[in-house]
Design a protein around this motif. Structure first.
Motif, mmCIF file in Angstrom:
data_model
loop_
_atom_site.group_PDB
_atom_site.id
_atom_site.type_symbol
_atom_site.label_atom_id
_atom_site.label_comp_id
_atom_site.label_asym_id
_atom_site.label_seq_id
_atom_site.Cartn_x
_atom_site.Cartn_y
_atom_site.Cartn_z
ATOM 1 N N ILE A 1 -15.568 47.677 62.196
ATOM 2 C CA ILE A 1 -15.946 46.419 63.265
ATOM 3 C C ILE A 1 -16.060 47.777 64.624
ATOM 4 O O ILE A 1 -16.632 47.180 65.294
ATOM 5 C CB ILE A 1 -16.546 45.393 62.749
ATOM 6 C CG1 ILE A 1 -16.483 44.799 61.610
ATOM 7 C CG2 ILE A 1 -16.764 44.413 63.946
ATOM 8 C CD1 ILE A 1 -15.956 42.768 61.372
ATOM 9 N N LYS B 1 -17.078 50.865 64.974
ATOM 10 C CA LYS B 1 -18.658 50.629 64.931
ATOM 11 C C LYS B 1 -19.252 50.704 66.350
ATOM 12 O O LYS B 1 -19.836 51.362 66.990
ATOM 13 C CB LYS B 1 -19.185 50.259 63.595
ATOM 14 C CG LYS B 1 -19.302 50.274 63.281
ATOM 15 C CD LYS B 1 -20.497 51.439 62.275
ATOM 16 C CE LYS B 1 -21.087 52.563 61.140
ATOM 17 N NZ LYS B 1 -21.891 53.610 61.055
ATOM 18 N N LEU B 2 -18.196 49.461 66.409
ATOM 19 C CA LEU B 2 -18.585 48.957 67.923
ATOM 20 C C LEU B 2 -17.841 49.722 69.286
ATOM 21 O O LEU B 2 -18.539 49.851 70.588
ATOM 22 C CB LEU B 2 -17.572 47.442 68.254
ATOM 23 C CG LEU B 2 -19.051 46.145 67.394
ATOM 24 C CD1 LEU B 2 -18.523 45.242 67.747
ATOM 25 C CD2 LEU B 2 -20.543 45.894 67.166
ATOM 26 N N ILE C 1 -24.661 44.967 69.285
ATOM 27 C CA ILE C 1 -25.438 44.812 67.800
ATOM 28 C C ILE C 1 -25.779 44.327 67.305
ATOM 29 O O ILE C 1 -24.542 43.071 66.824
ATOM 30 C CB ILE C 1 -23.996 46.323 66.814
ATOM 31 C CG1 ILE C 1 -24.077 47.447 68.243
ATOM 32 C CG2 ILE C 1 -24.364 46.213 65.980
ATOM 33 C CD1 ILE C 1 -24.334 48.715 67.464
ATOM 34 N N SER D 1 -25.388 41.627 63.812
ATOM 35 C CA SER D 1 -24.267 41.692 62.967
ATOM 36 C C SER D 1 -24.670 42.301 61.423
ATOM 37 O O SER D 1 -24.282 42.592 61.137
ATOM 38 C CB SER D 1 -23.728 40.324 62.619
ATOM 39 O OG SER D 1 -24.539 39.657 62.292
ATOM 40 N N LYS E 1 -27.159 44.620 61.446
ATOM 41 C CA LYS E 1 -27.426 45.546 61.327
ATOM 42 C C LYS E 1 -25.829 46.116 61.156
ATOM 43 O O LYS E 1 -25.602 47.156 60.364
ATOM 44 C CB LYS E 1 -27.838 46.013 63.169
ATOM 45 C CG LYS E 1 -27.915 47.794 62.640
ATOM 46 C CD LYS E 1 -28.010 48.271 63.911
ATOM 47 C CE LYS E 1 -28.759 49.617 64.399
ATOM 48 N NZ LYS E 1 -28.584 50.323 65.027
ATOM 49 N N LEU E 2 -24.977 45.565 61.796
ATOM 50 C CA LEU E 2 -23.327 46.168 61.294
ATOM 51 C C LEU E 2 -23.323 46.269 59.823
ATOM 52 O O LEU E 2 -22.485 46.767 59.313
ATOM 53 C CB LEU E 2 -22.787 45.090 62.086
ATOM 54 C CG LEU E 2 -20.980 46.563 61.946
ATOM 55 C CD1 LEU E 2 -21.150 47.723 62.887
ATOM 56 C CD2 LEU E 2 -20.964 44.879 63.380
ATOM 57 N N GLU F 1 -24.851 48.908 57.894
ATOM 58 C CA GLU F 1 -24.040 49.999 58.257
ATOM 59 C C GLU F 1 -22.800 50.074 57.328
ATOM 60 O O GLU F 1 -22.422 51.492 57.309
ATOM 61 C CB GLU F 1 -23.856 50.374 59.355
ATOM 62 C CG GLU F 1 -25.595 51.101 60.945
ATOM 63 C CD GLU F 1 -24.869 50.433 62.026
ATOM 64 O OE1 GLU F 1 -24.054 50.820 62.015
ATOM 65 O OE2 GLU F 1 -26.301 50.819 62.452
#
Length: 192
Positions: free
Chosen positions: A10, A13-14, A26, A28, A30-31, A34
């Motif tokens: 996490i 990605k952020l 973003i 969550s 979508k996260l 991914e």
């Protein structure tokens, strides 16, 4: 994937999103997509990272857990301090197989070897350089002993020291590349 691995991914990605576009937010959902994890798995980890002030999470009023996420200054600092990031969110490497190279399996943690050093290519390059040297069979044998030892669940540091000491006396040019491989394998860096 365990909670530590989820939190690590996490943050990564952020952080990457922040580097591409500052103040990037973003969702969550979508996260989750991914990272290939469920809303349930991400929820407690978002809460943890938010309470530690590594991320901001703006919860949306929906039936299931959903939030808009971005990384904080503390989150950026922890990512950019590689030693602290690896201490707080370690990658557990469970299997290293050697056959003129290294294949890493870390329980579904995506280890991007290209980010720091390609271990397989590093060992292969050492073997190629050895072939042009006198006593290459013994040099290769010592390097293979190190490569095999770091691939074991329980590493015998005495065996690594023995081979490293021999290489230091007889093929000192191999020491720095081996040190780089070992440091990168464990997420460490040389002091400047």
């Amino acid at each position: 994937m365990n909670n530590i691995e989820i939190r690590r991914r996490i943050l990564e990605k952020l952080y990457n999103a922040e580097q591409k576009k500052p103040d990037n937010i973003i969702p969550s959902d979508k996260l989750c997509q991914e990272l290939g994890i469920s809303n349930e798995d991400i929820g407690s980890n978002i809460k943890y990272l938010h309470q530690k002030h590594f991320i901001e999470a703006h919860q949306l009023a929906t039936r299931h857990y959903s939030a808009l996420l971005n990384i904080t200054h503390d989150g950026i600092d922890i990512i950019e301090d590689e030693n602290e990031f690896n201490r707080k969110f370690p990658i557990k490497i469970t299997n290293i197989q050697n056959s003129n190279g290294v294949v890493i399996d870390s329980n579904n943690v995506r280890v991007d070897i290209n980010q720091s050093i390609n271990i397989q290519n590093s060992f292969n390059k050492l073997y190629e350089e050895c072939e042009a040297k006198d006593g290459s069979e013994e040099i290769i044998s010592r390097i293979k002993a190190i490569e095999n030892e770091i691939g074991k669940d329980t590493v015998n540091t005495d065996k690594i020291k023995e081979s490293t000491n021999w290489l230091n006396r007889n093929a000192s040019w191999t020491i720095f590349p081996i040190i780089q491989i070992i440091l990168n394998l464990y997420g460490l860096t040389l002091p400047r």
